[in-house]
Enzyme design. Structure first.
Site, PDB file in Angstrom:
ATOM      1  N   GLY A 252       0.820  -1.201   0.000  1.00 18.98           N
ATOM      2  CA  GLY A 252       0.000   0.000   0.000  1.00 18.98           C
ATOM      3  C   GLY A 252       0.853   1.249   0.000  1.00 18.98           C
ATOM      4  N   SER A 253       0.332   2.318   0.570  1.00 19.80           N
ATOM      5  CA  SER A 253       1.002   3.612   0.496  1.00 19.80           C
ATOM      6  C   SER A 253       2.256   3.632   1.367  1.00 19.80           C
ATOM      7  CB  SER A 253       0.058   4.731   0.950  1.00 19.80           C
ATOM      8  OG  SER A 253      -0.057   4.753   2.357  1.00 19.80           O
ATOM      9  N   GLU A 273       5.742  -3.078   0.437  1.00 15.79           N
ATOM     10  CA  GLU A 273       5.708  -2.891  -1.016  1.00 15.79           C
ATOM     11  C   GLU A 273       4.901  -1.633  -1.309  1.00 15.79           C
ATOM     12  OE1 GLU A 273       3.602  -5.150  -4.667  1.00 15.79           O
ATOM     13  OE2 GLU A 273       4.892  -6.427  -3.434  1.00 15.79           O
ATOM     14  N   CYS A 307       2.082  -0.529  -9.090  1.00 19.87           N
ATOM     15  CA  CYS A 307       3.190   0.133  -8.400  1.00 19.87           C
ATOM     16  C   CYS A 307       4.422   0.303  -9.282  1.00 19.87           C
ATOM     17  CB  CYS A 307       3.547  -0.625  -7.129  1.00 19.87           C
ATOM     18  SG  CYS A 307       4.054  -2.332  -7.382  1.00 19.87           S
ATOM     19  N   GLU A 402       3.997   9.327  -7.707  1.00 22.09           N
ATOM     20  CA  GLU A 402       3.306   8.232  -8.380  1.00 22.09           C
ATOM     21  C   GLU A 402       1.884   8.657  -8.726  1.00 22.09           C
ATOM     22  OE1 GLU A 402       2.543   4.771  -5.974  1.00 22.09           O
ATOM     23  OE2 GLU A 402       2.732   3.465  -7.723  1.00 22.09           O
TER      24      GLU A 402
END
Length: 500
Positions: A252-253, A273, A307, A402
């Site tokens: 996640g973030s 991640e 991602c 991102e």
């Protein structure tokens, strides 16, 4: 991780387990009540059109404690640990059950998370293969011999290591691959013998619930894998930081992941991640006829909600005009719409506010001097036209953060080392690409790009589930990929024997 919207409406829906649904999507918790208690419910809606699909009862603090206690009791009772052959058998049966429900699982991914059906089918196939991968890895999952006799004090001794499960795993997952990410977090834990409590993204809980139900059907006792649908972020943090948790798997973030990492119980390990702003360099030796398609796939797969989605493309000025013309022509043919339709190539953003944000970033870049080459228009509450921006400012958010949306930024460069320096300039680093026919250029870029993986003539988003997958610096911690996660979820114990 997608946040949820909280409301205070009440109804009389009973607290019952979620059934298998052919649909799903974004979660919106709402209060409901029965005769004895107020229960916070999670309303699941389709990502594309926001139509409500299902309601799920959430877990409170007491439920979390029951789940942690059950996992702790299972792990402490060593005589009850499943043997490797039993775990292999469970995983093999799980894969067969998933195979039999392949179409259902794929459609559920498409409706729940908005991934186009063709890509959802690929995700389902990968998830099934991932379960086999975890089972296969156990055939070579072993300790090692420690050399003895290398000093007088070590004479007449024999030492070796064995691998033991590390303990209870807390897994917090993301929405963008609602089945395959769950497999990556749960299957390794099951394979090595760790109890696991899995919290799916609030936006996409149904794929996780379906997977865990199949895991239990395959023979895994419930305390060894439990789902957790909390009624607030505080409980998710409480799960991750509980003293009984030995390993946190978080997808996640970066803001949330690093915050949880700092609060883990002493001795707990983690794998984080997060995301990146993936760069691709296009050298003047690149074969344009062959690279447009992989770059488009890398940038617009799942509407850019990956991602390692390609976001920044650095193109040598000698071919920049031809490249841009061909890129725009292909992007303008992409079919955006309902993800459950066979011919859809780009689906929705996971939430309307995410579409708002991406549109805002595009507008900001254009106001800063970028050329809007194509796209940028809002098509619906959750969909945007796939966008190409030319030469946005270096400090624009599209250049530095991102985007997690269907937008690609293209920049010209003159010198390879200049392009590499620009690609490496951000605090995030994950996967990168170099497109070139000149092997010298390709290898120089591969050697100097700051990335955990450099793809030569393949998109930044390429991945197989047995390869190492890791973010560097702010982009993550530890190494993903099923075999690597299995290693992280175990610890070595040395056994030493003294020969008489």
């Amino acid at each position: 991780m997608a946040a949820s919207t909280w409301s205070t409406c009440r109804s009389t829906i009973p607290r019952t387990p979620a059934c298998w649904s052919m649909s799903c999507a974004i979660a919106r918790p709402t209060w409901t009540a029965n005769e004895t208690e107020s229960v916070l419910m999670l309303t699941v809606v389709q990502a594309f059109d926001r139509a409500p699909i299902a309601e799920l009862a959430t877990d409170d603090a007491a439920a979390l404690e029951r789940k942690l206690h059950a996992a702790e009791q299972a792990f402490r009772h060593r005589d009850g640990w499943l043997k490797p052959h039993q775990r292999v058998a469970i995983l093999r049966k799980l894969a067969a059950l998933m195979e039999a429900r392949r179409d259902h699982l794929a459609l559920q991914i498409a409706r729940e998370g908005g991934k186009p059906l063709a890509d959802a089918i690929v995700e389902t196939n990968r998830a099934i293969d991932g379960v086999h991968n975890a089972a296969d890895e156990l055939r070579n999952f072993a300790g090692r011999e420690i050399p003895m006799g290398l000093s007088a004090a070590a004479e007449n001794r024999w030492a070796f290591t064995t691998k033991e499960p590390i303990g209870i795993v807390a897994a917090i997952s993301a929405f963008n691959h609602p089945l395959n990410l769950i497999v990556h977090q749960v299957a390794p834990a099951v394979a090595v013998g760790c109890p696991v409590i899995i919290k799916p993204a609030a936006a996409t809980p149904l794929s996780c619930l379906a997977f865990v139900a199949l895991l239990h059907e395959a023979g895994l006792p419930e305390p060894w894998c439990q789902t957790f649908l909390p009624d607030g972020n505080e409980l998710a943090e409480k799960l991750a930081t509980d003293r009984r948790i030995a390993f946190l798997s978080f997808i996640g973030s970066a803001r949330v992941g690093w915050s949880l990492h700092a609060k883990l119980a002493h001795g707990a390990r983690s794998a984080l991640e997060h995301g990146g702003v993936a760069p691709a360099i296009v050298d003047r030796s690149a074969d344009l006829a062959r690279i447009i398609e992989p770059i488009v796939k890398g940038g617009y797969y799942h509407a850019g909600q990956v991602c390692v989605s390609t976001q920044r493309v650095f193109v040598h000025q000698d071919i920049a005009d031809d490249f841009t013309r061909q890129l725009i022509a292909r992007v303008e043919t992409l079919r955006t719409g309902d993800p459950t339709l066979q011919d859809t190539e780009v689906g929705p953003l996971i939430l309307p506010r995410e579409a708002d944000r991406v549109a805002e970033w595009i507008e900001e870049a254009v106001k800063g001097g970028a050329t809007l080459a194509t796209g940028g228009k809002r098509l619906s509450e959750t969909t945007l036209q796939p966008t190409v921006l030319l030469d946005p400012p270096a400090d624009a958010r599209i250049s530095t953060q991102e985007v997690f949306g269907p937008a690609l930024a293209v920049y010209r460069y003159e010198d390879l080392d200049e392009a590499i320096a620009r690609a490496n300039a951000l605090p995030t680093a994950f996967q990168a690409s170099i497109f070139a026919q000149d092997i010298g250029v390709a290898m120089r870029a591969a050697d100097r790009l700051d990335a955990s993986a450099v793809m030569i003539n393949d998109p930044t988003a390429f991945r197989t589930d047995w390869m190492p997958f890791a973010g560097r610096r702010e982009s993550g911690y530890g190494t993903g990929g099923i075999p690597y996660t299995m290693r992280d979820m175990t610890q070595e114990k040395m056994i030493l024997m003294r020969r008489s």
